[in-house]
Write a protein that holds these residues in place. Structure first.
Motif: not given
Length: 138
Positions: A18-19, A80-81, A85-87, A134-135
């Motif tokens: 995540d970093g 990657k995000g 998070h799947g959104g 944020r997600m």
């Protein structure tokens, strides 16, 4: 907490991944904001100080160069995000912003629509990165 092969716990390994995404996300937001400042502040400065416009001139290729950096960096961060998070909403907002930036840089040239389309694209892209961040942390 289980140890993995390399000695990191599973939680530490997730934080490290995540970093890396966070760094890319922050860089993309920074680039979007720099683009926004360039699009809004520089024309105002040049309009207010006509004498400087003879000395400070950015070639049209500058916009293409910035888009060439923004597209892969933002795409990678948003993909990657999305995987984390799947959104899909941040990726859709970001893709729309990138399309606006590409159209403004390569199709509109020096027309009167270039600045408003670029500003809209920068705002959409920066919003997408903030929403993505944020997600992932929400």
């Amino acid at each position: 907490m289980r140890r993995t092969k390399d000695g990191f716990t599973m939680i530490q390994a997730k934080l490290t991944a995540d970093g890396k995404i966070d760094w890319l996300e922050r860089a993309a937001v920074g680039a979007s904001l720099a683009c926004l400042v360039h699009c809004l502040a520089l024309p105002l400065l040049l309009a207010a100080l006509p004498a400087l416009s003879r000395f400070i001139s950015l070639p049209q290729s500058f916009h293409g160069f910035m888009v060439a950096i923004a597209v892969p960096a933002s795409s990678l961060a948003l993909i990657k995000g999305m995987a984390a998070h799947g959104g899909v909403l941040p990726a859709m907002l970001g893709a729309t912003g990138l399309v606006f930036l590409v159209v403004a840089a390569f199709m509109l040239g020096a027309s009167s629509l270039e600045t408003p389309i670029t500003v809209a694209g920068s705002l959409l892209l920066a919003s997408a990165h903030v929403f993505n961040w944020r997600m992932r942390h929400g």
